[in-house]
Design an enzyme around this catalytic site. Structure first.
Site, PDB file in Angstrom:
ATOM      1  N   GLU A 234       0.838  -1.201   0.000  1.00  0.00           N
ATOM      2  CA  GLU A 234       0.000   0.000   0.000  1.00  0.00           C
ATOM      3  C   GLU A 234       0.875   1.254   0.000  1.00  0.00           C
ATOM      4  O   GLU A 234       1.988   1.245   0.543  1.00  0.00           O
ATOM      5  CB  GLU A 234      -0.916  -0.002   1.231  1.00  0.00           C
ATOM      6  CG  GLU A 234      -2.005  -1.057   1.133  1.00  0.00           C
ATOM      7  CD  GLU A 234      -2.961  -1.036   2.319  1.00  0.00           C
ATOM      8  OE1 GLU A 234      -2.777  -0.222   3.241  1.00  0.00           O
ATOM      9  OE2 GLU A 234      -3.894  -1.864   2.324  1.00  0.00           O
TER      10      GLU A 234
ATOM     11  N   LYS B 206      -6.113  -1.173 -40.227  1.00  0.00           N
ATOM     12  CA  LYS B 206      -5.610  -2.096 -39.197  1.00  0.00           C
ATOM     13  C   LYS B 206      -6.763  -2.880 -38.577  1.00  0.00           C
ATOM     14  O   LYS B 206      -7.812  -2.316 -38.285  1.00  0.00           O
ATOM     15  CB  LYS B 206      -4.893  -1.298 -38.100  1.00  0.00           C
ATOM     16  CG  LYS B 206      -4.484  -2.132 -36.899  1.00  0.00           C
ATOM     17  CD  LYS B 206      -3.812  -1.285 -35.831  1.00  0.00           C
ATOM     18  CE  LYS B 206      -4.772  -0.830 -34.761  1.00  0.00           C
ATOM     19  NZ  LYS B 206      -4.150  -0.123 -33.635  1.00  0.00           N
TER      20      LYS B 206
HETATM   21  C1  R5P Z   1      -5.254   2.199 -30.390  1.00  0.00           C
HETATM   22  O1  R5P Z   1      -6.406   2.490 -30.550  1.00  0.00           O
HETATM   23  C2  R5P Z   1      -4.162   3.197 -30.219  1.00  0.00           C
HETATM   24  O2  R5P Z   1      -4.399   4.367 -30.938  1.00  0.00           O
HETATM   25  C3  R5P Z   1      -2.834   2.597 -30.655  1.00  0.00           C
HETATM   26  O3  R5P Z   1      -2.911   2.308 -32.042  1.00  0.00           O
HETATM   27  C4  R5P Z   1      -2.531   1.343 -29.902  1.00  0.00           C
HETATM   28  O4  R5P Z   1      -2.613   1.575 -28.539  1.00  0.00           O
HETATM   29  C5  R5P Z   1      -1.153   0.837 -30.244  1.00  0.00           C
HETATM   30  O5  R5P Z   1      -0.926  -0.340 -29.554  1.00  0.00           O
HETATM   31  P1  R5P Z   1       0.283  -1.289 -29.904  1.00  0.00           P
HETATM   32  O6  R5P Z   1       1.526  -0.460 -29.867  1.00  0.00           O
HETATM   33  O7  R5P Z   1       0.247  -2.340 -28.817  1.00  0.00           O
HETATM   34  O8  R5P Z   1       0.023  -1.873 -31.245  1.00  0.00           O
END
Ligand code: R5P
Length: 286
Positions: A36, A188
């Site tokens: 804590e 993506k």
């Molecule tokens: C997601 O919505 C954010 O904008 C980033 O694209 C995401 O947090 C990136 O995460 P990572 O680096 O784990 O791919």
């Protein structure tokens, strides 16, 4: 105003206090054997306006933030401003599957309970610079994108901005406007917390200094996959920038993937080349 820097944002706290021409408030942070946290405010804040600067990268950072804000109030501060450059839990801002916690709402409510104002730098679910209400809490969303754009302007000559996904298209558009260049975005799909798939038609980036911008780099999966695809289209260079660099797997994974990697100092990391201290100080002066 007395500025306090939490343990996650000590350097940034110093910078902001210096710009404002103030000393940094003193507080003590310790940990009990069971884990804590213990907080004690050392500076006399009675009748004073205070600001606490503390990013919340971990659960412990959040508890430290809440305890410190409440202690400042308890010590008689007239106004207590929560400045959270990087605020965790903001990515769970929707209920994607029935039964999930709406984490952003819960965490913001907790901070609201113990402070008089809340500001963040590029909050994940808000657009650029704005004053917003989220479930009855007012948020000042400060914008670090122009700082990243300015930094890159001096380093590259033929910019083209590519957002790794539709979610960060707004940042790409803003940067392209500032740099007077073209922009586009990739498609993506997130497969899991650590895996993403980027599918795209070929974009014409040949000879361009491509800028890939995202608000957060967490595992790095998004950027690495985006860079791998863009590299195949033969740009002159790949320049990666983010506001919040968590870099959970280190920055080494970007070697050979991007030609340049930069972040702001909302979180400490080896590529924090751009400081948000000026933006925060300006906001606190208002
Ligand atoms: C997601 O919505 C954010 O904008 C980033 O694209 C995401 O947090 C990136 O995460 P990572 O680096 O784990 O791919």
């Amino acid at each position: 105003m007395i500025v306090f820097g939490g343990s996650r944002s000590t350097g940034l706290g110093w910078e902001v206090a210096k710009i404002l021409g103030n000393d940094l408030g003193k507080s003590e942070l310790a940990k009990f054997p069971d884990g804590e946290l213990y907080i004690r405010i050392d500076t006399d804040v009675k009748g004073k306006e205070c600001a606490l600067i503390q990013s919340t990268r971990t659960n412990e950072d959040l508890i430290e933030l809440l305890l410190t804000l409440d202690a400042l109030r308890g010590q008689g501060a007239t106004q207590v401003h929560a400045v959270i450059p990087y605020m965790g839990y903001m990515r769970q801002d929707k209920i994607f599957k029935k039964g999930e916690a709406l984490s952003s709402k819960t965490v913001i409510k907790l901070v609201d309970e113990v402070s008089d104002s809340l500001s963040m730098v590029n909050c994940h679910f808000l657009n650029s610079e704005e004053e917003a209400f989220y479930h009855h809490t007012h948020i000042s969303n400060l914008n670090a994108i122009p700082l990243l754009a300015e930094y890159l302007r001096s380093k590259i000559s033929k910019p083209m901005v590519i957002a790794p996904d539709k979610g960060s298209l707004g940042y790409a558009m803003e940067t392209a406007k500032l740099l007077n260049c073209d922009f586009d975005h990739l498609q993506k799909t997130r497969v899991s917390g650590t895996e993403v798939v980027v599918k795209n038609k070929k974009l014409d980036v040949k000879g361009k200094d491509v800028i890939i911008l995202d608000d957060i780099i967490s595992t790095g999966g998004t950027i690495v996959e985006a860079s791998r695809i863009i590299r195949g289209w033969r740009p002159a260079s790949i320049n990666v920038g983010c506001v919040h660099g968590l870099f959970l797997k280190g920055v080494e994974m970007f070697q050979g993937v991007s030609d340049r990697l930069i972040a702001t100092n909302t979180l400490d990391n080896p590529v924090a080349k751009v400081s948000v201290a000026g933006v925060i100080a300006k906001h606190l002066k208002k």
